[in-house]
Design a protein around this motif. Structure first.
Motif, PDB file in Angstrom:
ATOM      1  N   LEU A 131     -29.731  72.770  16.566  1.00  0.00           N
ATOM      2  CA  LEU A 131     -28.607  73.534  17.119  1.00  0.00           C
ATOM      3  C   LEU A 131     -28.982  74.998  17.350  1.00  0.00           C
ATOM      4  O   LEU A 131     -28.125  75.862  17.432  1.00  0.00           O
ATOM      5  CB  LEU A 131     -27.408  73.441  16.179  1.00  0.00           C
ATOM      6  CG  LEU A 131     -26.753  72.062  16.109  1.00  0.00           C
ATOM      7  CD1 LEU A 131     -25.728  72.007  14.984  1.00  0.00           C
ATOM      8  CD2 LEU A 131     -26.097  71.716  17.446  1.00  0.00           C
ATOM      9  N   GLY A 132     -30.280  75.268  17.467  1.00  0.00           N
ATOM     10  CA  GLY A 132     -30.746  76.614  17.775  1.00  0.00           C
ATOM     11  C   GLY A 132     -30.929  77.508  16.583  1.00  0.00           C
ATOM     12  O   GLY A 132     -31.206  78.706  16.739  1.00  0.00           O
ATOM     13  N   GLY A 133     -30.796  76.955  15.362  1.00  0.00           N
ATOM     14  CA  GLY A 133     -30.902  77.771  14.162  1.00  0.00           C
ATOM     15  C   GLY A 133     -32.332  77.942  13.679  1.00  0.00           C
ATOM     16  O   GLY A 133     -33.263  77.331  14.200  1.00  0.00           O
ATOM     17  N   VAL A 183     -30.103  78.107   1.436  1.00  0.00           N
ATOM     18  CA  VAL A 183     -29.427  78.263   0.143  1.00  0.00           C
ATOM     19  C   VAL A 183     -28.168  79.119   0.240  1.00  0.00           C
ATOM     20  O   VAL A 183     -27.400  79.187  -0.720  1.00  0.00           O
ATOM     21  CB  VAL A 183     -30.376  78.878  -0.911  1.00  0.00           C
ATOM     22  CG1 VAL A 183     -31.529  77.938  -1.211  1.00  0.00           C
ATOM     23  CG2 VAL A 183     -30.882  80.241  -0.463  1.00  0.00           C
ATOM     24  N   SER A 184     -27.929  79.751   1.380  1.00  0.00           N
ATOM     25  CA  SER A 184     -26.841  80.729   1.447  1.00  0.00           C
ATOM     26  C   SER A 184     -25.473  80.108   1.185  1.00  0.00           C
ATOM     27  O   SER A 184     -24.623  80.690   0.510  1.00  0.00           O
ATOM     28  CB  SER A 184     -26.847  81.442   2.802  1.00  0.00           C
ATOM     29  OG  SER A 184     -27.991  82.259   2.920  1.00  0.00           O
ATOM     30  N   LYS A 185     -25.226  78.901   1.704  1.00  0.00           N
ATOM     31  CA  LYS A 185     -23.923  78.280   1.461  1.00  0.00           C
ATOM     32  C   LYS A 185     -23.793  77.866   0.000  1.00  0.00           C
ATOM     33  O   LYS A 185     -22.693  77.911  -0.571  1.00  0.00           O
ATOM     34  CB  LYS A 185     -23.720  77.073   2.372  1.00  0.00           C
ATOM     35  CG  LYS A 185     -22.257  76.666   2.514  1.00  0.00           C
ATOM     36  CD  LYS A 185     -22.048  75.792   3.729  1.00  0.00           C
ATOM     37  CE  LYS A 185     -20.569  75.607   4.031  1.00  0.00           C
ATOM     38  NZ  LYS A 185     -20.360  74.882   5.305  1.00  0.00           N
ATOM     39  N   ILE A 186     -24.916  77.486  -0.624  1.00  0.00           N
ATOM     40  CA  ILE A 186     -24.892  77.206  -2.059  1.00  0.00           C
ATOM     41  C   ILE A 186     -24.590  78.483  -2.823  1.00  0.00           C
ATOM     42  O   ILE A 186     -23.854  78.480  -3.811  1.00  0.00           O
ATOM     43  CB  ILE A 186     -26.224  76.586  -2.517  1.00  0.00           C
ATOM     44  CG1 ILE A 186     -26.335  75.145  -2.028  1.00  0.00           C
ATOM     45  CG2 ILE A 186     -26.351  76.587  -4.028  1.00  0.00           C
ATOM     46  CD1 ILE A 186     -26.984  74.951  -0.715  1.00  0.00           C
ATOM     47  N   LEU A 196     -24.805  77.673   7.191  1.00  0.00           N
ATOM     48  CA  LEU A 196     -23.934  78.787   7.567  1.00  0.00           C
ATOM     49  C   LEU A 196     -24.471  79.343   8.891  1.00  0.00           C
ATOM     50  O   LEU A 196     -25.517  79.998   8.903  1.00  0.00           O
ATOM     51  CB  LEU A 196     -23.940  79.882   6.502  1.00  0.00           C
ATOM     52  CG  LEU A 196     -23.045  79.702   5.285  1.00  0.00           C
ATOM     53  CD1 LEU A 196     -23.224  80.873   4.328  1.00  0.00           C
ATOM     54  CD2 LEU A 196     -21.585  79.565   5.681  1.00  0.00           C
ATOM     55  N   PRO A 197     -23.781  79.091  10.003  1.00  0.00           N
ATOM     56  CA  PRO A 197     -24.321  79.504  11.306  1.00  0.00           C
ATOM     57  C   PRO A 197     -24.609  80.988  11.424  1.00  0.00           C
ATOM     58  O   PRO A 197     -25.582  81.374  12.090  1.00  0.00           O
ATOM     59  CB  PRO A 197     -23.219  79.063  12.292  1.00  0.00           C
ATOM     60  CG  PRO A 197     -22.580  77.891  11.619  1.00  0.00           C
ATOM     61  CD  PRO A 197     -22.585  78.249  10.156  1.00  0.00           C
ATOM     62  N   GLN A 198     -23.821  81.861  10.769  1.00  0.00           N
ATOM     63  CA  GLN A 198     -24.093  83.288  10.888  1.00  0.00           C
ATOM     64  C   GLN A 198     -25.366  83.681  10.146  1.00  0.00           C
ATOM     65  O   GLN A 198     -25.931  84.747  10.381  1.00  0.00           O
ATOM     66  CB  GLN A 198     -22.912  84.137  10.397  1.00  0.00           C
ATOM     67  CG  GLN A 198     -22.688  84.135   8.891  1.00  0.00           C
ATOM     68  CD  GLN A 198     -21.606  83.167   8.475  1.00  0.00           C
ATOM     69  OE1 GLN A 198     -21.519  82.054   8.996  1.00  0.00           O
ATOM     70  NE2 GLN A 198     -20.759  83.586   7.539  1.00  0.00           N
ATOM     71  N   VAL A 199     -25.840  82.797   9.250  1.00  0.00           N
ATOM     72  CA  VAL A 199     -27.085  83.045   8.517  1.00  0.00           C
ATOM     73  C   VAL A 199     -28.276  82.474   9.273  1.00  0.00           C
ATOM     74  O   VAL A 199     -29.300  83.141   9.443  1.00  0.00           O
ATOM     75  CB  VAL A 199     -27.005  82.448   7.100  1.00  0.00           C
ATOM     76  CG1 VAL A 199     -28.368  82.442   6.430  1.00  0.00           C
ATOM     77  CG2 VAL A 199     -26.003  83.232   6.259  1.00  0.00           C
ATOM     78  N   GLU A 204     -21.607  74.632  12.553  1.00  0.00           N
ATOM     79  CA  GLU A 204     -21.875  73.956  11.293  1.00  0.00           C
ATOM     80  C   GLU A 204     -22.295  72.518  11.551  1.00  0.00           C
ATOM     81  O   GLU A 204     -21.885  71.899  12.547  1.00  0.00           O
ATOM     82  CB  GLU A 204     -20.629  73.967  10.402  1.00  0.00           C
ATOM     83  CG  GLU A 204     -20.228  75.338   9.888  1.00  0.00           C
ATOM     84  CD  GLU A 204     -19.091  75.257   8.899  1.00  0.00           C
ATOM     85  OE1 GLU A 204     -18.265  74.311   9.007  1.00  0.00           O
ATOM     86  OE2 GLU A 204     -19.021  76.105   7.995  1.00  0.00           O
ATOM     87  N   VAL A 205     -23.092  71.967  10.633  1.00  0.00           N
ATOM     88  CA  VAL A 205     -23.587  70.607  10.826  1.00  0.00           C
ATOM     89  C   VAL A 205     -23.898  69.983   9.466  1.00  0.00           C
ATOM     90  O   VAL A 205     -24.218  70.692   8.504  1.00  0.00           O
ATOM     91  CB  VAL A 205     -24.855  70.620  11.729  1.00  0.00           C
ATOM     92  CG1 VAL A 205     -26.021  71.334  11.036  1.00  0.00           C
ATOM     93  CG2 VAL A 205     -25.256  69.220  12.143  1.00  0.00           C
ATOM     94  N   ILE A 206     -23.763  68.659   9.382  1.00  0.00           N
ATOM     95  CA  ILE A 206     -24.189  67.931   8.191  1.00  0.00           C
ATOM     96  C   ILE A 206     -25.712  67.966   8.150  1.00  0.00           C
ATOM     97  O   ILE A 206     -26.380  67.661   9.139  1.00  0.00           O
ATOM     98  CB  ILE A 206     -23.716  66.464   8.231  1.00  0.00           C
ATOM     99  CG1 ILE A 206     -22.204  66.385   8.532  1.00  0.00           C
ATOM    100  CG2 ILE A 206     -24.060  65.759   6.932  1.00  0.00           C
ATOM    101  CD1 ILE A 206     -21.328  67.012   7.487  1.00  0.00           C
ATOM    102  N   LEU A 207     -26.270  68.321   7.008  1.00  0.00           N
ATOM    103  CA  LEU A 207     -27.724  68.452   6.884  1.00  0.00           C
ATOM    104  C   LEU A 207     -28.321  67.250   6.162  1.00  0.00           C
ATOM    105  O   LEU A 207     -27.738  66.723   5.219  1.00  0.00           O
ATOM    106  CB  LEU A 207     -28.075  69.722   6.104  1.00  0.00           C
ATOM    107  CG  LEU A 207     -27.604  71.054   6.685  1.00  0.00           C
ATOM    108  CD1 LEU A 207     -28.049  72.203   5.784  1.00  0.00           C
ATOM    109  CD2 LEU A 207     -28.131  71.268   8.107  1.00  0.00           C
TER     110      LEU A 207
END
Length: 380
Positions: free
Chosen positions: A139-141, A147-150, A360-363, A369-372
């Protein structure tokens, strides 16, 4: 749910395995570490991984054998750590990064973690989620830091602005504004700060002809004096100036990069201790410089994890660069600094099977957002 998180980072020290009990939904989780243990790679496998990370070419046959060998050692870590009376429901395995290319203009990034999840699942008889980074990259990330969302889940605070600073081979940071700040979640940031321990470790290995692998507690570095002129020169490198989202790895901070640093050190007639002190100063200065460049204000607290959090000299130098921030270890907040990243991939596996996005898309810079992760069901 009982989950084993598996992680081997850019230092390639070994496989961190953490058995955790996770309850709850979304960001509101109760996470308890039951057992944590590190399993060193066999010396020959570690050396092969490091050579590949440094650019050694492989045939497809050699790549497949390395992929299987890493997965087998991950599976052995699982079977070794599980107590006889415990049933494990799931494995979340990061694998071993051997190549990471951030996205370029009009081109998706690429990342490769070896240690195939299907083989881990087959060998252990436990459902396994792995290959977490590729969905974000699609998705271009950046696919990092993940780890940021954790960090949001485990470390958010109602009053304190915090930076969660992991110092592994590479350093990465998550900035968490106080959760009482209006629209605080939109202001979360995360990025790779640059070298953590990687250049220090490489230098120690070179200076001791591989008799030592790292600078224990910074004792060697402490005997030297950092060359601030060199640190200032090194910080002019483009990566440090680049705004987040951004990620990096051994592809940039490589043995070749170290050789240039050592060449610079010779120009200033630095001793071995001075050189290590200066490389340590680069790590802490790059962290502090990124905070000054990218954050709205200094964080109230900086929470450290990873191998660098156990280096007292590095911590002293970081505190000197961040005089207005309180330095803590993750352990001070009840979360193991040694096994934080293994715990993180257990959480990402838990989120995967509960259909909760892990990025976290902003990170990372992903479009949404997507299921990883990819889920492999045990055949047993």
């Amino acid at each position: 749910m009982i989950i084993i998180g598996l992680m081997s980072g850019t230092s390639v020290d070994g496989i961190d395995a953490a058995i955790v009990n996770i309850e709850g939904q979304g960001l509101d989780l109760k996470v308890d570490l039951l057992v944590g243990q590190t399993f060193p790679y066999s010396p020959s496998l570690r050396e092969e991984i490091l050579q590949v990370c440094a650019g050694k070419p492989l045939s497809m046959e050699e790549l497949s054998k390395l992929d299987n060998a890493i997965a087998s050692e991950f599976a052995q870590a699982v079977t070794s750590i599980i107590p006889d009376d415990l049933k494990v429901d799931l494995i979340g395995s990061h694998g071993q990064t051997v190549y990471h290319q951030p996205p370029q203009k009009n081109q998706l990034g690429y990342t490769l973690q070896l240690g195939r999840g299907d083989l881990i699942s087959y060998l252990t008889g436990i459902n396994t989620v792995s290959n977490f980074r590729v969905a974000d990259i699609a998705l271009g990330g950046q696919g990092a830091p993940l780890v940021s969302k954790i960090d949001v889940c485990l470390y958010r605070h109602p009053h304190h602005h915090r930076c969660l600073q992991n110092i592994g081979g590479i350093g990465n940071a998550t900035y968490l504004p106080s959760s009482h700040t209006p629209q605080w979640q939109e202001k979360i940031m995360g990025w790779d700060t640059g070298p953590g321990n990687v250049l220090i470790d490489l230098a120690v290995q070179e200076l001791t002809n591989n008799q030592q692998k790292f600078d224990f507690n910074g004792e060697w570095s402490r005997q030297g004096k950092p060359c601030q002129v060199l640190v200032k020169k090194w910080l002019n490198q483009d990566f440090f100036k680049q705004k987040p989202p951004k990620s990096t790895g051994r592809e940039l901070f490589s043995p070749h990069y170290l050789q240039q640093c050592l060449k610079d050190a010779q120009t200033y007639n630095l001793s071995s201790a001075d050189c290590l002190a200066t490389l340590t100063e680069l790590t802490v200065a790059s962290i502090a410089d990124s905070y000054h460049r990218f954050l709205p204000s200094p964080p109230h607290e900086v929470v450290l994890a990873g191998g660098g959090s156990r280096n007292s000299y590095l911590k002293e130098r970081l505190q000197a660069h961040l005089p207005h921030s309180r330095l803590l270890n993750s352990d001070d907040l009840g979360i193991s600094s040694e096994f934080k990243e293994a715990i993180a991939f257990a959480i990402l596996a838990y989120w995967h099977i509960n259909n909760f996005p892990g990025n976290l898309p902003q990170v990372t810079g992903a479009k949404k957002e997507v299921i990883l992760g990819q889920h492999y069901l045990s055949s047993r």
